[in-house]
Structures are given as structure tokens and as C-alpha cells.
Design an enzyme around this catalytic site. Structure first.
Site, PDB file in Angstrom:
ATOM      1  CG  ASN A 127     -40.554  51.977 -61.954  1.00 16.48           C
ATOM      2  OD1 ASN A 127     -40.559  50.796 -62.269  1.00 16.48           O
ATOM      3  ND2 ASN A 127     -39.715  52.468 -61.076  1.00 16.48           N
TER       4      ASN A 127
ATOM      5  CG  HIS B 214     -43.702  46.289 -59.860  1.00 18.04           C
ATOM      6  ND1 HIS B 214     -42.650  45.644 -59.240  1.00 18.04           N
ATOM      7  CD2 HIS B 214     -44.038  47.319 -59.048  1.00 18.04           C
ATOM      8  CE1 HIS B 214     -42.372  46.251 -58.103  1.00 18.04           C
ATOM      9  NE2 HIS B 214     -43.185  47.276 -57.967  1.00 18.04           N
TER      10      HIS B 214
ATOM     11  CG  HIS C 199     -34.324  50.298 -59.038  1.00 15.93           C
ATOM     12  ND1 HIS C 199     -34.822  50.505 -57.779  1.00 15.93           N
ATOM     13  CD2 HIS C 199     -32.981  50.157 -58.875  1.00 15.93           C
ATOM     14  CE1 HIS C 199     -33.837  50.498 -56.896  1.00 15.93           C
ATOM     15  NE2 HIS C 199     -32.720  50.278 -57.536  1.00 15.93           N
TER      16      HIS C 199
ATOM     17  NE  ARG D 207     -33.944  46.061 -55.403  1.00 17.37           N
ATOM     18  CZ  ARG D 207     -34.316  46.905 -54.431  1.00 17.37           C
ATOM     19  NH1 ARG D 207     -35.219  47.831 -54.658  1.00 17.37           N
ATOM     20  NH2 ARG D 207     -33.790  46.810 -53.234  1.00 17.37           N
TER      21      ARG D 207
ATOM     22  NE  ARG E 193     -35.514  42.823 -54.894  1.00 19.70           N
ATOM     23  CZ  ARG E 193     -35.790  43.517 -53.773  1.00 19.70           C
ATOM     24  NH1 ARG E 193     -36.943  44.122 -53.666  1.00 19.70           N
ATOM     25  NH2 ARG E 193     -34.925  43.572 -52.791  1.00 19.70           N
TER      26      ARG E 193
ATOM     27  CD  GLU F 135     -36.326  54.343 -60.056  1.00 20.81           C
ATOM     28  OE1 GLU F 135     -36.344  53.269 -59.434  1.00 20.81           O
ATOM     29  OE2 GLU F 135     -37.326  55.039 -60.208  1.00 20.81           O
TER      30      GLU F 135
ATOM     31  CB  THR G  51     -36.564  52.774 -53.144  1.00 22.14           C
ATOM     32  OG1 THR G  51     -36.364  52.091 -54.377  1.00 22.14           O
ATOM     33  CG2 THR G  51     -35.317  53.554 -52.777  1.00 22.14           C
TER      34      THR G  51
ATOM     35  CD  GLU H  38     -38.065  60.071 -58.588  1.00 22.40           C
ATOM     36  OE1 GLU H  38     -37.261  59.874 -59.523  1.00 22.40           O
ATOM     37  OE2 GLU H  38     -38.931  59.248 -58.255  1.00 22.40           O
TER      38      GLU H  38
ATOM     39  CG  HIS I  51     -41.613  55.227 -53.392  1.00 20.86           C
ATOM     40  ND1 HIS I  51     -42.422  54.530 -52.548  1.00 20.86           N
ATOM     41  CD2 HIS I  51     -40.607  54.396 -53.736  1.00 20.86           C
ATOM     42  CE1 HIS I  51     -41.922  53.325 -52.368  1.00 20.86           C
ATOM     43  NE2 HIS I  51     -40.824  53.213 -53.085  1.00 20.86           N
TER      44      HIS I  51
HETATM   45  N1  PXP Z   1     -39.050  56.738 -58.123  1.00 21.22           N
HETATM   46  C1  PXP Z   1     -38.088  56.008 -57.526  1.00 21.22           C
HETATM   47  C2  PXP Z   1     -36.741  56.641 -57.327  1.00 21.22           C
HETATM   48  C3  PXP Z   1     -38.316  54.669 -57.132  1.00 21.22           C
HETATM   49  O1  PXP Z   1     -37.337  53.972 -56.538  1.00 21.22           O
HETATM   50  C4  PXP Z   1     -39.577  54.101 -57.396  1.00 21.22           C
HETATM   51  C5  PXP Z   1     -39.828  52.667 -57.039  1.00 21.22           C
HETATM   52  O2  PXP Z   1     -38.986  51.861 -57.786  1.00 21.22           O
HETATM   53  C6  PXP Z   1     -40.545  54.897 -58.037  1.00 21.22           C
HETATM   54  C7  PXP Z   1     -40.263  56.211 -58.364  1.00 21.22           C
HETATM   55  C8  PXP Z   1     -41.900  54.365 -58.365  1.00 21.22           C
HETATM   56  O3  PXP Z   1     -42.597  54.054 -57.196  1.00 21.22           O
HETATM   57  P1  PXP Z   1     -43.982  53.286 -57.280  1.00 21.22           P
HETATM   58  O4  PXP Z   1     -43.698  51.947 -57.897  1.00 21.22           O
HETATM   59  O5  PXP Z   1     -44.418  53.187 -55.862  1.00 21.22           O
HETATM   60  O6  PXP Z   1     -44.891  54.107 -58.131  1.00 21.22           O
END
Ligand code: PXP
Length: 240
Positions: free
Chosen positions: A6, A9, A42, A44, A48, A69, A100, A150, A193
Site C-alpha cells: 500500500n 503514505h 486507497h 479517498r 487527502r 481500495e 480505516t 480482506e 491493517h
Molecule cells: N488494507 C486496507 C483495506 C486498508 O484500508 C489499509 C489502510 O489503508 C491497509 C490494508 C494497510 O494498512 P496499514 O497501512 O496499516 O499497513
């Protein structure tokens, strides 16, 4: 287990300055070179971090499956159908949340979601629901027509972080049971997550049940630290 990286960030950091670096597309290329199996982003509603253009570019240029996402809204669906990622993961979204916070409530939104996912199915886009690891939510996901689930590992991760070992055991069992049930129902089972370099070994124990992890924050955090020494040295060379 497959790894979906992901890269939200990377965009968060870019948006801290509203500038051009770090480059999201470059991050996706690096993840691919390193062997990641998928890019997860994601988009959003408040944009953001990740912007529409980031998703379009990654889909077009990076030769990896894209897991988009998204909140189940009409606006984001329109964009998703234009971009055609290999998978959409439907997540709940609140404007004020930092990330999330919980899983999507499939039970309460069953008829809406059943209708909502039709367009994705017609376009051969895999549909995954991001849910809390509860048997009832797994069952409802199957009934509504998801291809995959998931499992939200946030509570597991938090209990590990807080060293609440009693809760940790409970959360591990919850995830294991939900994953097992999902598999029995012929759903593809993923998780994500709050997974970190510290707690990953506990999730890895479930590799026979969970086929893919989506990890963002911890990977990007470590990337900043691993890369800092090189970045400082390179700047020193430039000013010497
Ligand atoms: N899976 C989903 C559905 C999420 O919303 C997120 C956070 O955006 C992640 C995985 C990844 O989570 P983390 O950034 O805490 O590893």
C-alpha cells in the site's frame, strides 16, 4: 503469501508539501522491482493523499495488479470503472478518521452492496470486502456476492502493540476462524491493517488460510529509515 504494498503514505508525504516528491509512480516501480505482488492504493473521497492521476498512472504504467481500495460511493465507482483495476476493495470511510477504523458492515448494507458491485462483476473486476473478522460478516459477504474478503487486522495489531496478550490471543483466533470459514465458503481470503515487521510472524502462522497481505504504514515507515543514511550521504556529496 502474496504481498500487496500500500503506497498511500508516499502520497501522504508528498501532500505534506503539496509538491512533486516523493513520486508515487516511482514508489510503485520500486515495489515491483523488489518483488511485490500487487500495488494497493486507497482513493479517498477527500483525496487527502492519493489523487485520481496517481491511480491512473500506476494502472497504466506498472505491470502489477492494482488493488483499489474505495468507499462504496457513486463518485468513486465512476472513476474505478474508468481505471479498471484488477480488484476493488470496498472499505468504510469517515472523513475525520486517520485511517480505516473498522470493517465494512456487510450485514446492514447487504441490498445496497449487492446492487453496487454488479458493475464491477460485469467488468471482470474482482470484488473484495474489507470486513472485521466475524463469521457473520464473512457469511454476509458470500451471500452478497463478493469474490474475496480482506480481514481487518487492526485490533490484532493494536493488542500486540499494547502487549495485551489476552486480547491478542482472542484476536488471532477471531482472524483464524473467519479465514477458515471464508475459505470453506470458497472466498479468497486476504488480510491487512496495522501489520508490522514485529507482528508479522503471528499472521504468517496462518499462511495456509490467508493468501495475501496488504501492508502500507510499516513498510513506508521503514523505507524512510532504511533510506535516510543514503539520502544524507548523497546530499553531503553534493555540497562538498
Ligand atoms: N488494507 C486496507 C483495506 C486498508 O484500508 C489499509 C489502510 O489503508 C491497509 C490494508 C494497510 O494498512 P496499514 O497501512 O496499516 O499497513
Amino acid at each position: 503469501m502474496r504481498l500487496g504494498v500500500n503506497i498511500d503514505h508516499v502520497a501522504t508525504l508528498r501532500e505534506a508539501r503539496k509538491t512533486f516528491e516523493p513520486s508515487v509512480i516511482e514508489a510503485a516501480f520500486i515495489a515491483k522491482r523488489a518483488g511485490a505482488h500487487q500495488i494497493t492504493m486507497h482513493l479517498r473521497e477527500d483525496r487527502r493523499h492519493v489523487k485520481d492521476e496517481d491511480v491512473k498512472l500506476v494502472r497504466k504504467l506498472v505491470e502489477l495488479p492494482l488493488n483499489l481500495e474505495m468507499a462504496p460511493t457513486d463518485e468513486i465507482k465512476k472513476i474505478a470503472l474508468e481505471i479498471k483495476p484488477q480488484r476493488v476493495t470496498l472499505v468504510p470511510e469517515k472523513r475525520q478518521e486517520i485511517t480505516t477504523e473498522g470493517g465494512l458492515d456487510i450485514i446492514s448494507n447487504a441490498s445496497y452492496l449487492k446492487e453496487y458491485i454488479k458493475d464491477f462483476k460485469e467488468n471482470d473486476i474482482e470484488v473484495s470486502f474489507f470486513i472485521d473478522p466475524d463469521i457473520e460478516q464473512v457469511e454476509a459477504s458470500k451471500a452478497v456476492g463478493a469474490d474475496a474478503i480482506e480481514l481487518h487486522t487492526g485490533r490484532f495489531a493494536e493488542s500486540y502493540y499494547k502487549r495485551d496478550f489476552k486480547l491478542l490471543e482472542k484476536e488471532k483466533e477471531r482472524i483464524r476462524n473467519a479465514a477458515k470459514f471464508g475459505k470453506e465458503l470458497n472466498l479468497k481470503v486476504y488480510a491487512g491493517h496495522g501489520i508490522t515487521y514485529q507482528n508479522i510472524h503471528l499472521i504468517k502462522d496462518m499462511k495456509d488460510l490467508i493468501e495475501e497481505l496488504n501492508i502500507g504504514h510499516s513498510i513506508i515507515s521503514n523505507a524512510v529509515l532504511f533510506g535516510l543514511e543514503k539520502a544524507v550521504k548523497t546530499m553531503l556529496e553534493l555540497i562538498s
